[in-house]
Design an enzyme around this catalytic site. Structure first.
Site, PDB file in Angstrom:
ATOM      1  N   ASP A 184       0.863  -1.184   0.000  1.00  0.00           N
ATOM      2  CA  ASP A 184       0.000   0.000   0.000  1.00  0.00           C
ATOM      3  C   ASP A 184       0.892   1.223   0.000  1.00  0.00           C
ATOM      4  O   ASP A 184       2.044   1.145   0.400  1.00  0.00           O
ATOM      5  CB  ASP A 184      -0.805   0.067   1.308  1.00  0.00           C
ATOM      6  CG  ASP A 184      -1.924  -0.937   1.338  1.00  0.00           C
ATOM      7  OD1 ASP A 184      -2.258  -1.449   0.274  1.00  0.00           O
ATOM      8  OD2 ASP A 184      -2.442  -1.197   2.429  1.00  0.00           O
ATOM      9  N   ASP A 209      -4.793  -3.223   4.971  1.00  0.00           N
ATOM     10  CA  ASP A 209      -5.229  -2.748   6.284  1.00  0.00           C
ATOM     11  C   ASP A 209      -6.738  -2.879   6.478  1.00  0.00           C
ATOM     12  O   ASP A 209      -7.204  -3.340   7.496  1.00  0.00           O
ATOM     13  CB  ASP A 209      -4.766  -1.306   6.536  1.00  0.00           C
ATOM     14  CG  ASP A 209      -4.981  -0.386   5.332  1.00  0.00           C
ATOM     15  OD1 ASP A 209      -5.739  -0.781   4.429  1.00  0.00           O
ATOM     16  OD2 ASP A 209      -4.412   0.710   5.312  1.00  0.00           O
ATOM     17  N   ASP A 269      -9.494  -5.912   2.404  1.00  0.00           N
ATOM     18  CA  ASP A 269      -8.211  -6.426   1.917  1.00  0.00           C
ATOM     19  C   ASP A 269      -8.000  -7.897   2.297  1.00  0.00           C
ATOM     20  O   ASP A 269      -7.101  -8.559   1.768  1.00  0.00           O
ATOM     21  CB  ASP A 269      -7.049  -5.615   2.516  1.00  0.00           C
ATOM     22  CG  ASP A 269      -6.964  -4.218   1.934  1.00  0.00           C
ATOM     23  OD1 ASP A 269      -7.507  -4.028   0.833  1.00  0.00           O
ATOM     24  OD2 ASP A 269      -6.352  -3.338   2.555  1.00  0.00           O
TER      25      ASP A 269
HETATM   26  P1  ATP Z   1      -3.373   2.989   0.100  1.00  0.00           P
HETATM   27  O1  ATP Z   1      -4.183   1.852  -0.422  1.00  0.00           O
HETATM   28  O2  ATP Z   1      -2.056   3.148  -0.457  1.00  0.00           O
HETATM   29  O3  ATP Z   1      -3.416   3.102   1.597  1.00  0.00           O
HETATM   30  P2  ATP Z   1      -5.002   5.234  -0.004  1.00  0.00           P
HETATM   31  O4  ATP Z   1      -4.976   5.313   1.472  1.00  0.00           O
HETATM   32  O5  ATP Z   1      -4.732   6.482  -0.733  1.00  0.00           O
HETATM   33  O6  ATP Z   1      -4.057   4.222  -0.572  1.00  0.00           O
HETATM   34  P3  ATP Z   1      -7.741   4.741   0.210  1.00  0.00           P
HETATM   35  O7  ATP Z   1      -7.629   4.911   1.660  1.00  0.00           O
HETATM   36  O8  ATP Z   1      -8.546   3.638  -0.353  1.00  0.00           O
HETATM   37  O9  ATP Z   1      -6.369   4.632  -0.463  1.00  0.00           O
HETATM   38  O10 ATP Z   1      -8.262   6.123  -0.379  1.00  0.00           O
HETATM   39  C1  ATP Z   1      -8.684   6.265  -1.709  1.00  0.00           C
HETATM   40  C2  ATP Z   1      -9.157   7.650  -1.949  1.00  0.00           C
HETATM   41  O11 ATP Z   1     -10.270   7.933  -1.098  1.00  0.00           O
HETATM   42  C3  ATP Z   1      -8.126   8.715  -1.623  1.00  0.00           C
HETATM   43  O12 ATP Z   1      -7.353   9.017  -2.734  1.00  0.00           O
HETATM   44  C4  ATP Z   1      -8.976   9.893  -1.200  1.00  0.00           C
HETATM   45  O13 ATP Z   1      -9.320  10.654  -2.302  1.00  0.00           O
HETATM   46  C5  ATP Z   1     -10.217   9.256  -0.624  1.00  0.00           C
HETATM   47  N1  ATP Z   1     -10.158   9.252   0.837  1.00  0.00           N
HETATM   48  C6  ATP Z   1      -9.189   8.778   1.621  1.00  0.00           C
HETATM   49  N2  ATP Z   1      -9.485   8.925   2.915  1.00  0.00           N
HETATM   50  C7  ATP Z   1     -10.696   9.511   2.974  1.00  0.00           C
HETATM   51  C8  ATP Z   1     -11.571   9.927   4.038  1.00  0.00           C
HETATM   52  N3  ATP Z   1     -11.268   9.779   5.309  1.00  0.00           N
HETATM   53  N4  ATP Z   1     -12.734  10.483   3.688  1.00  0.00           N
HETATM   54  C9  ATP Z   1     -13.075  10.638   2.408  1.00  0.00           C
HETATM   55  N5  ATP Z   1     -12.314  10.281   1.375  1.00  0.00           N
HETATM   56  C10 ATP Z   1     -11.134   9.722   1.637  1.00  0.00           C
END
Ligand code: ATP
Length: 857
Positions: A309, A600, A604
């Protein structure tokens, strides 16, 4: 309003127990845990040592000696049995306890409300009456009744076998059960029963004990052990029978056969492998990798792809808002503060209300900051414009929410303002939010969103993303009256977006470099925007060319076969959902890769289960992912995975080292005796000598090889093949050749001494015994590396080995020179000429190997 599904405020049920009440209840009801049936007591471990086939054979030998009136032999064999068992016991006890202690660390936790505050405690301290907060991905810690709920779905397959999650709601005061998993939604429950009084506890005694998990290597060695036993028994029988036919004393020959079998059969091998794996697990823990399944230690060494990730693993997960898009332009802060325009204030208000985090600055101390780093970044930026979450909490009452989830990539709340107005606020990935918007908000008022507006937003989004910013859009809707579930997120008005920086972890670029040198492909899998992912990927050295990126949309267009081909060259997967992760793991596995994959969130778990090494995050990971994983990263850090792979390689190397040592020595011992019997020579070693060699010279140094420091090139080699045998790369050949050399060497010393001393059998045996021991003690240093000659390895870098060798040497001199031991071991003091012969013959093979070992830098 149909969406209302929240049943709040039940007087005392909102504050929870006091710590004092909880303590009293804990005393009364005991820990909230299931009694383990298969925990081995120290006595059980000690008794187990005597169940071993070889020990039983030795006990037989002890009785035979007693029966034939050879009391000294009998007592010595007994001493050897006891020593052997104590050694075995210490090894196994330490291994058991250390693994148990580590398992304790990965015990699940629970979020409980006590004295009005939410705290995270070890689940075993949950007591009846405790209020527990459940979120998607949590393992439910106790049996209880749902008090408040928002879309809680629970997977109860562990209890009912039903694989579809079931809805649990406060409306029906539904029950939830210990050990089941929340797959989505949120809830507050009141605990009714804990530990063995739960439904899980009631059936726990019916559940089968979890069998000890053996690694593939352990299983293969056990198989090999069986073949070796068969061959050894035949050889031992030949030695005994030919001895008796030659007219030797039948008692002596019987005991020789037995001792030889005991010495030749590497019965200690599986135990030493287990100890080496346990030591490895501890070393990995010291480097922040908590191994949950022993086979992972072995598999880690053969990892060829690490899928990681981005957020928090490759980056620090410390976000700061750097750029904001409102009123058709991108603005930047002056110092740490954003200027307070109306549109900006509205953007901050909407996105702060749509957050679960909390942030408040204090005059004299650190700010109070709890919650998701993305949301904290928003709240911090809002604070700089005078918008405070604590004030917003008083102003807006949340009446419904759809929590953030990586598949939806957005979070939505429905709120009612103090003045009676109702709003929907949504924040999330810009592309996702934009699809839900039909209007655009700016200082000049609200307007229908034109294609120009849309284009300008997307261009600004790309601009921010390509400078490695994570971008979140925010939208809203004001409504009156009734809103049903389907229309909450429709016809929204776009307010603006925020770009936040999340710097890479400083140690990761080096870890990526190490991976590449070690023949391992690092792959980034992220939910973030393609351009953000690409920028970070380039910075870390993961992405070297633009055509190595695939997005979730691209993946949806590929069938499995096409994905297999594409995955051979893809370094970054962006805007993917958890479901894509499973496809990626499968594709990589079908290419023959050994895949390590991190995760996480609750979604997943399937990909983590499918991967060869499923890795869960220790800090941000949910219980569901942790339980599906074979390893947990205590610091969520990518470099910890690389460190764990290195440890995996070290352990496998060390296992090869002591297998090489033990098997060569055993072949040497058997051959000495076998060749002597074929050549009609008297037996070169007496049973007690053979047993002594088995215990002292074989055992101690082999254990010390298990903790040998790594070869310098350990992370410069290609990964080991998945199906590669432990004897590959010529190890089997080396073992046989050295076994033959040791056998011939010992026998030559024996024959030569017989000749020189006119058949002084005791002297010749003492020389053969010393020669066998010394050739093994020289050889053990060679076993430290398969590529470098003994001259290039500093013997003092493994102090345990140096000590073990000195100890064996001291004990050898003791049985030769201390008069008390001479009659027991049938030895005589040796003169310097005899020592010259013994040392020269023993060192001959080591000398030869110095000349033949390939020189490596
Ligand atoms: P990784 O899988 O590397 O952890 P990530 O954390 O960027 O990647 P996600 O957590 O799935 O992936 O987030 C995907 C998208 O969702 C982000 O790019 C963001 O635009 C949006 N996002 C992340 N956190 C939030 C939140 N707390 N509330 C609303 N939208 C969010």
């Amino acid at each position: 309003m149909q969406i209302l599904n929240t049943n709040t405020g039940k007087g005392i049920l909102t504050r929870g127990l006091t710590e004092k009440e909880a303590m009293e209840k804990l005393k009364k009801h005991g820990f909230n845990e299931l009694k383990k049936k298969n925990k081995k007591s120290p006595t059980a471990i000690f008794i187990e040592q005597f169940k071993n086939l070889m020990t039983l054979v030795l006990i037989g030998a002890c009785l035979i000696s007693w029966f034939f009136g050879e009391k000294a032999d009998s007592i010595t064999i007994l001493a050897i049995i006891v020593l052997n068992s104590i050694l075995g016991f210490i090894q196994e006890y330490k291994a058991e306890r250390s693994i148990e202690a580590l398992m304790e660390l990965s015990a699940p936790g629970a979020k409980v409300v006590r004295e009005g505050k939410v705290s995270y405690i070890n689940a075993k301290y949950v007591v009846p009456g405790d209020l527990v907060i459940i979120e998607a991905g949590d393992r439910i810690p106790s049996d209880g009744i749902v008090l408040e709920s928002t879309g809680l779905m629970v997977d109860e397959s562990i209890l009912t076998g039903e694989s579809m999650p079931v809805e649990k709601s406060s409306r029906n005061s539904d029950w939830v059960y210990m050990g089941t998993m929340a797959t989505s939604g949120k809830a507050k429950i009141v605990t009714y029963s804990t530990g063995m009084n739960t439904e899980m506890g009631k059936i726990a005694s019916m559940l089968q004990d979890i069998p000890d998990e053996f690694t593939p290597l352990q299983r293969r060695l056990e198989q090999l052990g069986k073949y070796i036993v068969a061959v050894c028994l035949i050889i031992c029988a030949v030695v005994s029978i030919t001895g008796i036919l030659r007219g030797e004393d039948p008692y002596n020959m019987l005991l020789t056969g037995i001792s030889l079998a005991v010495a030749a059969i590497p019965e200690g091998l599986p135990a030493i492998v287990t100890v080496a794996l346990a030591i490895g697990v501890q070393r990995m823990y010291r480097r922040n990798a908590l191994v949950r399944k022993l086979p992972a230690v072995e598999t880690l060494g053969s990892t060829t792809v690490i899928c990681s990730d981005k957020t928090g693993t490759l980056t620090q997960n410390k976000m700061t808002v750097k750029k904001i898009y409102v009123d058709d332009k991108i603005i930047e802060p002056q110092g740490n503060r954003f200027s307070s325009t109306e549109s900006l204030k509205f953007l901050f208000t909407a996105s702060s209300v749509c957050s679960d985090a909390f942030y408040e600055e204090r005059m004299m101390s650190e700010p109070e900051a709890t919650g998701d780093p993305t949301e904290l970044a928003i709240l911090k930026a809002a604070w700089s414009s005078g918008i405070k979450k604590s004030n917003l909490n008083k102003e807006y009452k949340r009446i419904h929410e759809i929590p953030f989830d990586s598949n939806r990539k957005r979070m939505t709340v429905v709120v009612r303002r103090k003045n009676g107005e109702s709003f929907v606020f949504v924040k999330g990935a810009v592309d996702v939010i934009l699809d839900l918007c039909t209007k655009y908000y700016s200082a000049r008022g609200e307007r229908i969103m034109t294609s120009m507006d849309r284009k300008a937003i997307l261009t600004a989004n790309e601009k921010m993303a390509s400078s490695a910013l994570r971008v979140l859009g925010t939208a809203y809707k004001k409504f009156d009256g009734i809103l049903d579930n389907n229309s909450i997120e429709k016809n929204l008005t776009f307010i603006g977006m925020m770009g936040m920086i999340d710097p890479p972890r400083p140690e990761v670029a080096k870890a990526v470099e190490t991976c590449i040198m070690a023949g391992i492909r690092p792959v980034m899998i992220t939910g973030d925007h393609k351009l953000t992912a690409a920028a970070i990927g380039k910075e870390l050295g993961i992405l070297t060319s633009e055509n190595q990126i695939l997005t979730g949309n691209d993946l949806d267009k590929l069938n499995d076969n096409q994905l297999k081909k594409a995955s051979a060259n893809t370094a970054v997967y962006a805007r993917v959902s958890p479901k894509h992760k499973l496809r990626i793991v499968k594709a990589l596995k079908s290419l023959g890769h050994t895949v390590a994959m991190t995760g996480d969130g609750v979604n997943d778990a399937p990909a983590i289960k499918e991967a060869d090494i499923g890795i869960a995050m220790g800090i941000t990971g949910t219980d569901v992912t942790k339980e599906a994983s074979s390893m947990i990263l205590l610091d969520d850090n990518f470099s910890t995975i690389v460190a764990a792979v290195e440890e995996g390689r070290i352990i496998y190397d060390n296992i090869r080292k002591f297998i090489r040592y033990l098997l060569s020595c055993n072949i040497g011992e058997v051959l000495t005796m076998f060749l002597a019997s074929l050549l009609y020579l008297p037996t070169p070693l007496i049973p007690i000598q053979i047993l002594w060699v088995n215990l002292v010279t074989d055992g101690l140094p082999a254990m010390a090889l298990g903790v040998d420091p790594p070869d310098r090139d350990i992370m410069f080699r290609k990964p080991r093949g998945k199906k590669e045998s432990i004897f590959s790369h010529g190890l089997g050949f080396k073992i046989i050749m050295r076994g033959i050399a040791i056998g011939f060497g010992t026998l030559s010393v024996f024959a030569l001494m017989l000749y020189l001393t006119y058949n002084d059998i005791i002297r010749a045996r003492t020389c053969a015994f010393a020669s066998l021991v010394l050739s093994q003690l020289f050889f053990v240093f060679e076993c430290r590396s398969e590529h470098r000659s003994i001259l290039r390895i500093n013997p003092l870098t493994n102090m345990w080995l140096a000590l073990a060798v000195l100890c064996s040497l001291g004990l050898l001199l003791m049985v030769i020179y201390v008069p008390f031991f001479q009659p027991i071991f049938s030895t005589v003091p040796l003169g310097w000429i005899e020592w010259v012969i013994v040392v020269t013959m023993s060192f001959l093979w080591t000398l030869l190997s110095i000349f033949t070992t390939r020189k490596k830098k």
